[in-house]
Design a protein around this motif. Structure first.
Motif, PDB file in Angstrom:
ATOM      1  N   ALA A 123      -2.970   0.831 -14.591  1.00  0.00           N
ATOM      2  CA  ALA A 123      -4.073  -0.053 -15.085  1.00  0.00           C
ATOM      3  C   ALA A 123      -3.409  -1.480 -14.626  1.00  0.00           C
ATOM      4  O   ALA A 123      -3.753  -2.472 -15.166  1.00  0.00           O
ATOM      5  CB  ALA A 123      -4.363   0.271 -16.259  1.00  0.00           C
TER       6      ALA A 123
ATOM      7  N   GLU B 166     -11.085   2.595  -4.283  1.00  0.00           N
ATOM      8  CA  GLU B 166     -10.621   3.324  -2.998  1.00  0.00           C
ATOM      9  C   GLU B 166     -11.372   2.982  -1.736  1.00  0.00           C
ATOM     10  O   GLU B 166     -11.824   4.051  -1.192  1.00  0.00           O
ATOM     11  CB  GLU B 166     -10.522   4.758  -3.161  1.00  0.00           C
TER      12      GLU B 166
ATOM     13  N   SER C  33       0.809  -1.196  -0.073  1.00  0.00           N
ATOM     14  CA  SER C  33      -0.105   0.191  -0.001  1.00  0.00           C
ATOM     15  C   SER C  33       0.758   1.188  -0.012  1.00  0.00           C
ATOM     16  O   SER C  33       1.664   1.145   0.641  1.00  0.00           O
ATOM     17  CB  SER C  33      -0.998   0.060   1.225  1.00  0.00           C
ATOM     18  N   GLU C  34       0.668   2.015  -1.047  1.00  0.00           N
ATOM     19  CA  GLU C  34       1.367   3.445  -0.870  1.00  0.00           C
ATOM     20  C   GLU C  34       0.732   4.339  -0.232  1.00  0.00           C
ATOM     21  O   GLU C  34       1.346   5.212   0.258  1.00  0.00           O
ATOM     22  CB  GLU C  34       1.657   3.680  -2.583  1.00  0.00           C
ATOM     23  N   THR C  35      -0.628   4.379  -0.408  1.00  0.00           N
ATOM     24  CA  THR C  35      -1.222   5.753   0.172  1.00  0.00           C
ATOM     25  C   THR C  35      -2.569   5.389   1.117  1.00  0.00           C
ATOM     26  O   THR C  35      -3.384   6.042   1.246  1.00  0.00           O
ATOM     27  CB  THR C  35      -1.830   6.431  -1.004  1.00  0.00           C
TER      28      THR C  35
ATOM     29  N   ILE D 240      -3.665  -0.573  -8.023  1.00  0.00           N
ATOM     30  CA  ILE D 240      -3.450  -0.379  -9.341  1.00  0.00           C
ATOM     31  C   ILE D 240      -2.598   0.633  -9.813  1.00  0.00           C
ATOM     32  O   ILE D 240      -2.867   2.082  -9.567  1.00  0.00           O
ATOM     33  CB  ILE D 240      -4.829  -0.540  -9.962  1.00  0.00           C
TER      34      ILE D 240
ATOM     35  N   ASN E  72      -4.834   2.393   1.104  1.00  0.00           N
ATOM     36  CA  ASN E  72      -6.062   1.991   0.752  1.00  0.00           C
ATOM     37  C   ASN E  72      -6.065   0.280   1.271  1.00  0.00           C
ATOM     38  O   ASN E  72      -6.701  -0.259   1.669  1.00  0.00           O
ATOM     39  CB  ASN E  72      -6.464   2.352  -0.666  1.00  0.00           C
ATOM     40  N   GLY E  73      -4.783  -0.220   0.844  1.00  0.00           N
ATOM     41  CA  GLY E  73      -4.322  -1.566   1.286  1.00  0.00           C
ATOM     42  C   GLY E  73      -4.559  -1.746   2.827  1.00  0.00           C
ATOM     43  O   GLY E  73      -4.806  -2.621   3.180  1.00  0.00           O
TER      44      GLY E  73
HETATM   45  C1  LIG Z   1       1.491   5.511  -9.369  1.00  0.00           C
HETATM   46  C2  LIG Z   1       0.052   5.360  -9.236  1.00  0.00           C
HETATM   47  C3  LIG Z   1      -0.616   5.022 -10.397  1.00  0.00           C
HETATM   48  C4  LIG Z   1      -1.951   4.880 -10.358  1.00  0.00           C
HETATM   49  N1  LIG Z   1      -2.555   4.416 -11.360  1.00  0.00           N
HETATM   50  C5  LIG Z   1      -3.813   4.087 -11.459  1.00  0.00           C
HETATM   51  C6  LIG Z   1      -4.708   3.872 -12.514  1.00  0.00           C
HETATM   52  O1  LIG Z   1      -3.974   3.571 -13.430  1.00  0.00           O
HETATM   53  N2  LIG Z   1      -6.065   3.533 -12.354  1.00  0.00           N
HETATM   54  C7  LIG Z   1      -6.833   3.750 -11.178  1.00  0.00           C
HETATM   55  O2  LIG Z   1      -7.915   3.730 -11.282  1.00  0.00           O
HETATM   56  N3  LIG Z   1      -6.017   4.301 -10.302  1.00  0.00           N
HETATM   57  C8  LIG Z   1      -4.741   4.675 -10.143  1.00  0.00           C
HETATM   58  N4  LIG Z   1      -4.066   4.878  -9.042  1.00  0.00           N
HETATM   59  C9  LIG Z   1      -4.663   5.198  -7.789  1.00  0.00           C
HETATM   60  C10 LIG Z   1      -4.743   3.977  -6.846  1.00  0.00           C
HETATM   61  O3  LIG Z   1      -4.657   2.652  -7.646  1.00  0.00           O
HETATM   62  C11 LIG Z   1      -5.653   4.024  -5.994  1.00  0.00           C
HETATM   63  O4  LIG Z   1      -5.643   5.310  -5.076  1.00  0.00           O
HETATM   64  C12 LIG Z   1      -5.354   2.793  -4.573  1.00  0.00           C
HETATM   65  O5  LIG Z   1      -6.370   2.730  -3.875  1.00  0.00           O
HETATM   66  C13 LIG Z   1      -4.211   2.889  -4.005  1.00  0.00           C
HETATM   67  O6  LIG Z   1      -3.825   1.989  -3.136  1.00  0.00           O
HETATM   68  P1  LIG Z   1      -2.965   2.301  -1.807  1.00  0.00           P
HETATM   69  O7  LIG Z   1      -3.493   3.608  -1.029  1.00  0.00           O
HETATM   70  O8  LIG Z   1      -3.223   1.113  -0.971  1.00  0.00           O
HETATM   71  O9  LIG Z   1      -1.701   2.587  -2.296  1.00  0.00           O
HETATM   72  C14 LIG Z   1      -2.594   5.152  -9.132  1.00  0.00           C
HETATM   73  C15 LIG Z   1      -1.955   5.492  -7.962  1.00  0.00           C
HETATM   74  C16 LIG Z   1      -0.581   5.661  -8.019  1.00  0.00           C
HETATM   75  C17 LIG Z   1       0.178   6.203  -6.710  1.00  0.00           C
END
Ligand SMILES: Cc1cc2nc3c(=O)[nH]c(=O)nc-3n(C[C@H](O)[C@H](O)[C@H](O)COP(=O)(O)O)c2cc1C
Length: 152
Positions: free
Chosen positions: A81, A131, A8-10, A78, A12-13
């Motif tokens: 994509a 999200e 998880s980067e932000t 993701i 959600n995970g």
């Molecule tokens: C590098 C990056 C690329 C992303 N690309 C997409 C994408 O192609 N399609 C999409 O729907 N969301 C995209 N997102 C949004 C994340 O997939 C979404 O916020 C997800 O819930 C993040 O999970 P996390 O908070 O656990 O890291 C992207 C986010 C990041 C940081």
């Protein structure tokens, strides 16, 4: 044992992990050795690029001793994509037996990731959440992880 192995980067995970912890999953969080940039713009650029070239980013060692009958759920954000690059690393490193996947994206879609999973893990369950940090009701979809006996 049931494991949720995720990145998880932000955050959600992490919401998914908290939910599955309540369902008796062991939680294993993957950390990238080199974190993405802090700024949103550069984060998107970096992560998007790494995902597009199917990079396997270096990760910290995982404390993972799986048995054949363990249930494994893999969680990935993701990026562009696609699966996040640290997830590519563990899929290469470990031979998971029919893992399930929980993907979390901004739009609730994951075009290339789905294609990839269909090709390489065609027997696996795949659940896509939009999200969950923002839309908590998305977590209800995780009931699809329950097995035929209705147990998680
Ligand atoms: C590098 C990056 C690329 C992303 N690309 C997409 C994408 O192609 N399609 C999409 O729907 N969301 C995209 N997102 C949004 C994340 O997939 C979404 O916020 C997800 O819930 C993040 O999970 P996390 O908070 O656990 O890291 C992207 C986010 C990041 C940081």
């Amino acid at each position: 044992m049931k494991y949720f192995i995720y990145f998880s980067e932000t955050g959600n995970g992490d919401v998914v992990a908290d939910y599955l912890k309540e369902k008796d999953f062991q939680i294993i969080k993957i950390e990238m050795k080199k974190r993405l940039a802090k700024s949103f713009f550069f984060k998107m650029m970096q992560g998007g690029f790494l995902a597009s070239i199917h990079a396997k980013s270096k990760i910290n060692d995982l404390d993972l001793n799986l048995n054949m009958d363990d249930e494994v759920v893999i969680g990935s954000p993701i990026w562009n994509a696609r699966l996040a690059s640290p997830i590519n690393t563990i899929l290469k490193k470990y031979e998971f037996v029919r893992p399930s996947f929980v993907l979390y994206s901004g739009s609730g879609t994951a075009k290339h990731a789905l294609k990839y999973l269909d090709k390489n893990f065609h027997e696996s369950k795949v659940i896509i959440l939009k999200e969950p940090k923002k839309y908590e009701e998305e977590l209800n979809k995780l009931s699809l992880l329950e097995n035929e006996n209705g147990q998680n």
